[in-house]
Motif scaffolding. Structure first.
Motif, PDB file in Angstrom:
ATOM      1  N   ALA A  19      32.792  36.453  40.484  1.00  0.00           N
ATOM      2  CA  ALA A  19      31.915  37.609  40.729  1.00  0.00           C
ATOM      3  C   ALA A  19      32.743  38.848  41.036  1.00  0.00           C
ATOM      4  O   ALA A  19      32.402  39.648  41.909  1.00  0.00           O
ATOM      5  N   ASP A  41      31.103  32.227  42.686  1.00  0.00           N
ATOM      6  CA  ASP A  41      32.394  32.730  43.187  1.00  0.00           C
ATOM      7  C   ASP A  41      32.787  31.967  44.444  1.00  0.00           C
ATOM      8  O   ASP A  41      31.946  31.711  45.311  1.00  0.00           O
ATOM      9  N   ILE A  48      34.944  39.605  49.503  1.00  0.00           N
ATOM     10  CA  ILE A  48      35.265  40.433  48.323  1.00  0.00           C
ATOM     11  C   ILE A  48      35.118  41.914  48.673  1.00  0.00           C
ATOM     12  O   ILE A  48      35.961  42.743  48.321  1.00  0.00           O
ATOM     13  N   ARG A  53      41.640  46.821  46.894  1.00  0.00           N
ATOM     14  CA  ARG A  53      42.336  46.628  45.619  1.00  0.00           C
ATOM     15  C   ARG A  53      42.403  47.965  44.892  1.00  0.00           C
ATOM     16  O   ARG A  53      42.922  48.920  45.415  1.00  0.00           O
ATOM     17  N   LEU A 275      51.912  42.826  47.897  1.00  0.00           N
ATOM     18  CA  LEU A 275      51.286  42.526  46.617  1.00  0.00           C
ATOM     19  C   LEU A 275      52.364  42.261  45.573  1.00  0.00           C
ATOM     20  O   LEU A 275      53.081  43.171  45.156  1.00  0.00           O
ATOM     21  N   ALA A 293      37.694  36.639  30.373  1.00  0.00           N
ATOM     22  CA  ALA A 293      37.571  38.105  30.499  1.00  0.00           C
ATOM     23  C   ALA A 293      38.300  38.589  31.745  1.00  0.00           C
ATOM     24  O   ALA A 293      38.365  37.891  32.757  1.00  0.00           O
ATOM     25  N   GLY A 294      38.836  39.792  31.670  1.00  0.00           N
ATOM     26  CA  GLY A 294      39.487  40.414  32.831  1.00  0.00           C
ATOM     27  C   GLY A 294      40.814  39.764  33.166  1.00  0.00           C
ATOM     28  O   GLY A 294      41.524  39.240  32.304  1.00  0.00           O
ATOM     29  N   ALA A 311      39.372  45.107  32.812  1.00  0.00           N
ATOM     30  CA  ALA A 311      38.384  44.051  33.052  1.00  0.00           C
ATOM     31  C   ALA A 311      36.997  44.535  32.619  1.00  0.00           C
ATOM     32  O   ALA A 311      36.236  43.820  31.968  1.00  0.00           O
TER      33      ALA A 311
HETATM   34  C1  LIG Z   1      46.415  45.890  45.540  1.00  0.00           C
HETATM   35  C2  LIG Z   1      45.839  46.051  44.159  1.00  0.00           C
HETATM   36  C3  LIG Z   1      45.724  47.329  43.644  1.00  0.00           C
HETATM   37  C4  LIG Z   1      45.183  47.502  42.395  1.00  0.00           C
HETATM   38  N1  LIG Z   1      45.035  48.768  41.912  1.00  0.00           N
HETATM   39  C5  LIG Z   1      44.409  48.967  40.736  1.00  0.00           C
HETATM   40  C6  LIG Z   1      44.072  50.291  40.286  1.00  0.00           C
HETATM   41  O1  LIG Z   1      44.369  51.307  40.929  1.00  0.00           O
HETATM   42  N2  LIG Z   1      43.387  50.425  39.110  1.00  0.00           N
HETATM   43  C7  LIG Z   1      43.021  49.319  38.375  1.00  0.00           C
HETATM   44  O2  LIG Z   1      42.395  49.510  37.305  1.00  0.00           O
HETATM   45  N3  LIG Z   1      43.309  48.059  38.772  1.00  0.00           N
HETATM   46  C8  LIG Z   1      43.984  47.846  39.947  1.00  0.00           C
HETATM   47  N4  LIG Z   1      44.193  46.571  40.395  1.00  0.00           N
HETATM   48  C9  LIG Z   1      43.777  45.444  39.578  1.00  0.00           C
HETATM   49  C10 LIG Z   1      42.298  45.082  39.745  1.00  0.00           C
HETATM   50  O3  LIG Z   1      41.988  44.877  41.107  1.00  0.00           O
HETATM   51  C11 LIG Z   1      41.993  43.820  38.921  1.00  0.00           C
HETATM   52  O4  LIG Z   1      42.494  44.007  37.623  1.00  0.00           O
HETATM   53  C12 LIG Z   1      40.491  43.531  38.851  1.00  0.00           C
HETATM   54  O5  LIG Z   1      40.004  43.078  40.103  1.00  0.00           O
HETATM   55  C13 LIG Z   1      40.183  42.475  37.800  1.00  0.00           C
HETATM   56  O6  LIG Z   1      38.820  42.140  37.849  1.00  0.00           O
HETATM   57  P1  LIG Z   1      38.337  40.687  37.465  1.00  0.00           P
HETATM   58  O7  LIG Z   1      36.850  40.679  37.626  1.00  0.00           O
HETATM   59  O8  LIG Z   1      38.926  40.292  36.175  1.00  0.00           O
HETATM   60  O9  LIG Z   1      39.019  39.709  38.543  1.00  0.00           O
HETATM   61  P2  LIG Z   1      38.841  39.648  40.120  1.00  0.00           P
HETATM   62  O10 LIG Z   1      38.418  40.942  40.684  1.00  0.00           O
HETATM   63  O11 LIG Z   1      40.088  39.024  40.650  1.00  0.00           O
HETATM   64  O12 LIG Z   1      37.620  38.630  40.304  1.00  0.00           O
HETATM   65  C14 LIG Z   1      37.751  37.249  40.052  1.00  0.00           C
HETATM   66  C15 LIG Z   1      36.820  36.489  40.972  1.00  0.00           C
HETATM   67  O13 LIG Z   1      36.837  35.100  40.606  1.00  0.00           O
HETATM   68  C16 LIG Z   1      36.740  34.314  41.779  1.00  0.00           C
HETATM   69  N5  LIG Z   1      37.266  32.977  41.505  1.00  0.00           N
HETATM   70  C17 LIG Z   1      38.563  32.626  41.308  1.00  0.00           C
HETATM   71  N6  LIG Z   1      38.641  31.294  41.069  1.00  0.00           N
HETATM   72  C18 LIG Z   1      37.366  30.804  41.112  1.00  0.00           C
HETATM   73  C19 LIG Z   1      36.804  29.505  40.951  1.00  0.00           C
HETATM   74  N7  LIG Z   1      37.565  28.426  40.694  1.00  0.00           N
HETATM   75  N8  LIG Z   1      35.454  29.365  41.061  1.00  0.00           N
HETATM   76  C20 LIG Z   1      34.668  30.447  41.308  1.00  0.00           C
HETATM   77  N9  LIG Z   1      35.162  31.702  41.486  1.00  0.00           N
HETATM   78  C21 LIG Z   1      36.490  31.879  41.379  1.00  0.00           C
HETATM   79  C22 LIG Z   1      37.563  35.104  42.798  1.00  0.00           C
HETATM   80  O14 LIG Z   1      37.174  34.771  44.120  1.00  0.00           O
HETATM   81  C23 LIG Z   1      37.263  36.555  42.430  1.00  0.00           C
HETATM   82  O15 LIG Z   1      36.227  37.118  43.229  1.00  0.00           O
HETATM   83  C24 LIG Z   1      44.763  46.369  41.636  1.00  0.00           C
HETATM   84  C25 LIG Z   1      44.897  45.083  42.146  1.00  0.00           C
HETATM   85  C26 LIG Z   1      45.422  44.907  43.393  1.00  0.00           C
HETATM   86  C27 LIG Z   1      45.536  43.491  43.940  1.00  0.00           C
END
Ligand SMILES: Cc1cc2nc3c(=O)[nH]c(=O)nc-3n(C[C@H](O)[C@H](O)[C@H](O)COP(=O)(O)OP(=O)(O)OC[C@H]3O[C@@H](n4cnc5c(N)ncnc54)[C@H](O)[C@@H]3O)c2cc1C
Length: 402
Positions: A19, A41, A48, A53, A275, A293-294, A311
């Motif tokens: 999520a 999630d 979250i 982030r 990080l 995805a993402g 993402a």
């Molecule tokens: C400190 C930091 C700074 C950043 N700065 C930037 C920025 O300035 N600009 C930018 O564009 N990006 C930035 N990013 C990157 C950005 O945060 C990520 O690319 C983004 O969150 C990706 O989204 P997502 O939905 O793919 O994954 P996520 O946001 O990681 O979401 C994945 C979700 O899946 C859940 N999950 C994992 N495993 C399981 C499982 N087995 N079962 C159920 N749920 C599960 C997790 O709990 C999580 O909530 C930054 C990242 C960090 C850590």
């Protein structure tokens, strides 16, 4: 666990693991088209919502949040930035995105993006289960994949879907479901990390400041009028506990210091995290009835502020493809997803790598390396083409440009 009894079994066209922004935005877009989803999630909504982030949205992404009915809060509470400051050699250099390429970015924390998406799901009656454990994804090479999980109250549930989307972030377990001999993983580790600081202090600058110095990189960004987000380059094994507030501020001040007398406004440090980051892509992004995805499929170093934007771009491409796949076209429609998504991913990989090597000091780097970097920075700010390149890449590419 696989074939043990479960307490409930339901069916839904698309089940989503994760999520984060990718999972929730996909569920939102499918929901708008009348397609039900179940999202699970492992983290709680509170966890979250309170994890700092990303903070920079491409203008198209900000407008998509409004245009698709998630929320218009980004336009009220976010800050539009028409440029950024590069500091090097102790001097500031502004890169004016709007003037160079007619584009801007929005400062709007990922925690707010998440809140808007989670609220929109709740408002629209979408199903999202937070705080689950023992997620299992089964039968992805068949047309009837299943997802199982344990709810916080200990009950076990199964959902049967036509497609499963793995949006489970950079430590994805879904991507491991693509067999080892059928997947390729491309990646690069970096010999440094970011020390992230959340501080209670007034803003030090109106826009983001990316600082190169002989001591290493620093990034100064805003959150609110009273809380600021900053990062500095550190060793990957650095321990946050070893850093007093005084040491944090001295390190940051040294990295932004210059002839213009620029100084950061200081205050109590509220949060310290290290990080580690890397560049990573897994191909293919689809395996049978599973689609990635993402961050599950690709992660980028945060220097170029691309991860969150990528993402959300993935699911903007994926939602209409899934709708076609659920209709008359069937699974072959999914073949259109990877080529459209990956082109942007590799552009972003290149830009994130470029920004990282441009601004960070490699451990053991020589005086030559430092002077060469200053030459490259001078090329970026000192030529119209250099400035336009940075502006174009940082603000993202028009969503429909392929
Ligand atoms: C400190 C930091 C700074 C950043 N700065 C930037 C920025 O300035 N600009 C930018 O564009 N990006 C930035 N990013 C990157 C950005 O945060 C990520 O690319 C983004 O969150 C990706 O989204 P997502 O939905 O793919 O994954 P996520 O946001 O990681 O979401 C994945 C979700 O899946 C859940 N999950 C994992 N495993 C399981 C499982 N087995 N079962 C159920 N749920 C599960 C997790 O709990 C999580 O909530 C930054 C990242 C960090 C850590």
């Amino acid at each position: 666990m696989t074939d043990t009894a479960v307490d409930t079994v339901t069916s839904v066209p698309v089940a989503v693991i994760g999520a984060g922004p990718a999972g929730l935005m996909l569920a939102h877009l499918l929901g708008r088209a009348g397609v039900d989803t179940v999202v699970v999630d492992t983290r709680t909504r509170h966890a979250i919502e309170t994890t700092q982030r990303a903070g920079i949205l491409e203008a198209d992404v900000a407008h998509d949040l409004v245009g698709t009915g998630v929320s218009d809060r980004v336009l009220r509470d976010g800050d539009e930035h028409e440029g950024l400051e590069l500091r090097f050699g102790g001097r500031p250099h502004r890169v004016h995105f709007k003037r160079l390429v007619g584009a801007s970015v929005w400062l709007y924390p990922q925690t707010d993006v998440f809140t808007d998406l989670a609220d929109a799901r709740a408002r629209d009656g979408g199903t999202v289960h937070f705080g689950v454990t023992d997620t299992e994804v089964l039968d992805v090479t068949t047309a009837t994949p299943r997802v199982r999980w344990t709810a916080p109250d200990g009950t076990r549930h199964e959902v049967r879907a036509r497609y499963v989307v793995g949006a489970d972030g950079s430590r994805s377990m879904c991507r491991d479901l693509v067999p080892g001999d059928r997947r390729t993983r491309y990646g690069r580790e970096y010999p440094f990390a970011w020390f992230g600081v959340l501080a209670e202090a007034p803003p030090s600058a109106p826009e983001l400041v990316y600082a190169h110095s002989a001591h290493g990189f620093a990034l100064i960004s805003r959150r609110t009028e009273t809380v600021q987000r900053m990062y500095f380059q550190c060793a990957p094994d650095e321990s946050p506990e070893a850093w007093s507030d005084d040491r944090v501020w001295k390190t940051l001040q040294d990295r932004v210091a210059g002839d213009d007398g620029f100084r950061l406004q200081e205050g109590p440090v509220l949060e310290k995290t290290v990080l580690r980051f890397r560049s990573f892509v897994q191909e293919p992004m689809r395996w049978g009835s599973l689609v990635l995805a993402g961050d599950a499929a690709h992660t980028v170093p945060p220097t170029g502020a691309r991860g969150l934007n990528l993402a959300l771009h993935d699911v903007k491409v994926l939602a209409p493809v899934l709708l076609r796949a659920l209709g008359r076209e069937g699974g072959t429609a999914l073949d259109d997803y990877q080529p459209q998504a990956l082109r942007r991913v590799w552009r972003a990989q290149n830009f994130s790598y470029w920004m990282t090597q441009l601004l960070h000091t490699p451990p053991g780097g020589s005086a030559f390396d430092l002077r060469r970097q200053l030459g490259e920075l001078d090329n970026v700010v000192g030529t119209p083409a250099g400035q336009a390149y940075l502006a174009e890449q940082y603000t993202g590419w028009p969503t429909r440009a392929h």
